[in-house]
Design a protein around this motif. Structure first.
Motif, PDB file in Angstrom:
ATOM      1  N   ASN A  45       0.804  -1.217   0.000  1.00 50.83           N
ATOM      2  CA  ASN A  45       0.000   0.000   0.000  1.00 50.83           C
ATOM      3  C   ASN A  45       0.840   1.271   0.000  1.00 50.83           C
ATOM      4  O   ASN A  45       0.376   2.316  -0.398  1.00 50.83           O
ATOM      5  CB  ASN A  45      -0.948   0.015   1.202  1.00 50.83           C
ATOM      6  CG  ASN A  45      -1.968  -1.092   1.113  1.00 50.83           C
ATOM      7  OD1 ASN A  45      -2.288  -1.548   0.037  1.00 50.83           O
ATOM      8  ND2 ASN A  45      -2.453  -1.534   2.244  1.00 50.83           N
ATOM      9  N   SER A  46       2.071   1.194   0.489  1.00 43.68           N
ATOM     10  CA  SER A  46       2.863   2.402   0.691  1.00 43.68           C
ATOM     11  C   SER A  46       3.675   2.814  -0.527  1.00 43.68           C
ATOM     12  O   SER A  46       4.157   3.928  -0.585  1.00 43.68           O
ATOM     13  CB  SER A  46       3.808   2.193   1.876  1.00 43.68           C
ATOM     14  OG  SER A  46       4.721   1.143   1.586  1.00 43.68           O
ATOM     15  N   GLY A  47       3.837   1.976  -1.488  1.00 42.54           N
ATOM     16  CA  GLY A  47       4.670   2.277  -2.639  1.00 42.54           C
ATOM     17  C   GLY A  47       6.127   1.971  -2.354  1.00 42.54           C
ATOM     18  O   GLY A  47       6.538   1.841  -1.212  1.00 42.54           O
ATOM     19  N   PHE A  48       6.899   1.854  -3.422  1.00 46.49           N
ATOM     20  CA  PHE A  48       8.307   1.524  -3.269  1.00 46.49           C
ATOM     21  C   PHE A  48       9.078   1.994  -4.490  1.00 46.49           C
ATOM     22  O   PHE A  48       8.497   2.313  -5.526  1.00 46.49           O
ATOM     23  CB  PHE A  48       8.493   0.024  -3.067  1.00 46.49           C
ATOM     24  CG  PHE A  48       8.191  -0.802  -4.299  1.00 46.49           C
ATOM     25  CD1 PHE A  48       9.212  -1.262  -5.114  1.00 46.49           C
ATOM     26  CD2 PHE A  48       6.888  -1.104  -4.653  1.00 46.49           C
ATOM     27  CE1 PHE A  48       8.936  -2.002  -6.260  1.00 46.49           C
ATOM     28  CE2 PHE A  48       6.595  -1.842  -5.785  1.00 46.49           C
ATOM     29  CZ  PHE A  48       7.635  -2.288  -6.591  1.00 46.49           C
ATOM     30  N   TYR A  49      10.380   2.038  -4.346  1.00 47.15           N
ATOM     31  CA  TYR A  49      11.294   2.363  -5.437  1.00 47.15           C
ATOM     32  C   TYR A  49      12.014   1.100  -5.865  1.00 47.15           C
ATOM     33  O   TYR A  49      12.293   0.228  -5.046  1.00 47.15           O
ATOM     34  CB  TYR A  49      12.337   3.396  -4.989  1.00 47.15           C
ATOM     35  CG  TYR A  49      11.764   4.755  -4.748  1.00 47.15           C
ATOM     36  CD1 TYR A  49      11.718   5.694  -5.771  1.00 47.15           C
ATOM     37  CD2 TYR A  49      11.262   5.105  -3.504  1.00 47.15           C
ATOM     38  CE1 TYR A  49      11.176   6.958  -5.553  1.00 47.15           C
ATOM     39  CE2 TYR A  49      10.724   6.362  -3.277  1.00 47.15           C
ATOM     40  CZ  TYR A  49      10.687   7.271  -4.305  1.00 47.15           C
ATOM     41  OH  TYR A  49      10.156   8.510  -4.096  1.00 47.15           O
ATOM     42  N   LEU A  50      12.323   1.020  -7.143  1.00 44.28           N
ATOM     43  CA  LEU A  50      13.100  -0.086  -7.686  1.00 44.28           C
ATOM     44  C   LEU A  50      14.464   0.462  -8.072  1.00 44.28           C
ATOM     45  O   LEU A  50      14.558   1.406  -8.854  1.00 44.28           O
ATOM     46  CB  LEU A  50      12.400  -0.672  -8.917  1.00 44.28           C
ATOM     47  CG  LEU A  50      13.190  -1.711  -9.723  1.00 44.28           C
ATOM     48  CD1 LEU A  50      13.497  -2.946  -8.879  1.00 44.28           C
ATOM     49  CD2 LEU A  50      12.426  -2.086 -10.982  1.00 44.28           C
ATOM     50  N   GLY A  51      15.504  -0.120  -7.505  1.00 46.82           N
ATOM     51  CA  GLY A  51      16.870   0.238  -7.863  1.00 46.82           C
ATOM     52  C   GLY A  51      17.442  -0.846  -8.746  1.00 46.82           C
ATOM     53  O   GLY A  51      17.451  -2.018  -8.369  1.00 46.82           O
ATOM     54  N   VAL A  52      17.894  -0.481  -9.935  1.00 47.88           N
ATOM     55  CA  VAL A  52      18.440  -1.453 -10.882  1.00 47.88           C
ATOM     56  C   VAL A  52      19.871  -1.057 -11.204  1.00 47.88           C
ATOM     57  O   VAL A  52      20.135   0.060 -11.644  1.00 47.88           O
ATOM     58  CB  VAL A  52      17.604  -1.514 -12.185  1.00 47.88           C
ATOM     59  CG1 VAL A  52      18.173  -2.565 -13.129  1.00 47.88           C
ATOM     60  CG2 VAL A  52      16.147  -1.815 -11.874  1.00 47.88           C
ATOM     61  N   GLY A  53      20.779  -1.993 -10.995  1.00 51.61           N
ATOM     62  CA  GLY A  53      22.194  -1.719 -11.218  1.00 51.61           C
ATOM     63  C   GLY A  53      22.842  -1.217  -9.942  1.00 51.61           C
ATOM     64  O   GLY A  53      22.230  -1.167  -8.883  1.00 51.61           O
ATOM     65  N   ARG A  54      24.074  -0.835 -10.061  1.00 48.42           N
ATOM     66  CA  ARG A  54      24.826  -0.382  -8.883  1.00 48.42           C
ATOM     67  C   ARG A  54      24.676   1.126  -8.703  1.00 48.42           C
ATOM     68  O   ARG A  54      25.646   1.867  -8.716  1.00 48.42           O
ATOM     69  CB  ARG A  54      26.298  -0.758  -9.036  1.00 48.42           C
ATOM     70  CG  ARG A  54      26.495  -2.242  -9.062  1.00 48.42           C
ATOM     71  CD  ARG A  54      27.946  -2.589  -9.273  1.00 48.42           C
ATOM     72  NE  ARG A  54      28.098  -4.014  -9.422  1.00 48.42           N
ATOM     73  CZ  ARG A  54      28.673  -4.774  -8.517  1.00 48.42           C
ATOM     74  NH1 ARG A  54      29.175  -4.262  -7.428  1.00 48.42           N
ATOM     75  NH2 ARG A  54      28.770  -6.067  -8.729  1.00 48.42           N
ATOM     76  N   ILE A  55      23.452   1.542  -8.515  1.00 51.25           N
ATOM     77  CA  ILE A  55      23.142   2.965  -8.417  1.00 51.25           C
ATOM     78  C   ILE A  55      22.656   3.353  -7.024  1.00 51.25           C
ATOM     79  O   ILE A  55      22.693   4.512  -6.647  1.00 51.25           O
ATOM     80  CB  ILE A  55      22.101   3.364  -9.498  1.00 51.25           C
ATOM     81  CG1 ILE A  55      21.987   4.869  -9.654  1.00 51.25           C
ATOM     82  CG2 ILE A  55      20.749   2.759  -9.212  1.00 51.25           C
ATOM     83  CD1 ILE A  55      23.138   5.491 -10.345  1.00 51.25           C
ATOM     84  N   MET A  56      22.220   2.400  -6.244  1.00 47.93           N
ATOM     85  CA  MET A  56      21.623   2.685  -4.947  1.00 47.93           C
ATOM     86  C   MET A  56      22.706   2.814  -3.874  1.00 47.93           C
ATOM     87  O   MET A  56      23.031   1.865  -3.176  1.00 47.93           O
ATOM     88  CB  MET A  56      20.624   1.593  -4.573  1.00 47.93           C
ATOM     89  CG  MET A  56      19.456   1.484  -5.533  1.00 47.93           C
ATOM     90  SD  MET A  56      18.321   2.868  -5.455  1.00 47.93           S
ATOM     91  CE  MET A  56      17.376   2.434  -4.027  1.00 47.93           C
ATOM     92  N   THR A  57      23.237   4.009  -3.748  1.00 45.87           N
ATOM     93  CA  THR A  57      24.254   4.277  -2.743  1.00 45.87           C
ATOM     94  C   THR A  57      23.598   4.391  -1.371  1.00 45.87           C
ATOM     95  O   THR A  57      22.371   4.475  -1.252  1.00 45.87           O
ATOM     96  CB  THR A  57      24.983   5.594  -3.058  1.00 45.87           C
ATOM     97  OG1 THR A  57      24.036   6.659  -2.980  1.00 45.87           O
ATOM     98  CG2 THR A  57      25.629   5.556  -4.438  1.00 45.87           C
TER      99      THR A  57
END
Length: 89
Positions: free
Chosen positions: A4-16
């Motif tokens: 219900n809260s939503g989320f982010y998708l991190g693809v690759g080595r970008i999520m520091t």
């Protein structure tokens, strides 16, 4: 992860740590996926992108990722990803 809260998708080595900290501080959640994987995982990523509770995608594509996109071995997976825009919201 709550749907219900939503989320982010991190693809690759970008999520520091800085990016994930900002998402966590704002009360958001995230899922990490890698394109340095087999075609089946690419199809899974495409399925995640179709979800209505997805808030955003943070992605980094490398030269190797573009080589995979153009390869025969990943043709089905890249075709699935390309059709995401054809999905009804």
């Amino acid at each position: 992860m709550t749907r219900n809260s939503g989320f982010y998708l991190g693809v690759g080595r970008i999520m520091t740590e800085s990016v994930t900290s900002k998402i966590n501080t704002s009360g958001g959640e995230y899922v990490l996926k890698s394109l340095n994987s087999k075609p089946g995982n690419w199809v899974n990523i495409a399925e995640i992108v179709k979800r209505s509770d997805l808030t955003g995608v943070i992605m980094k594509l490398t030269g190797k990722d573009f080589q995979r996109i153009a390869s025969d071995a990943y043709a089905h997976a890249t075709g699935t990803a390309a059709r995401i825009g054809d999905c009804e919201s």
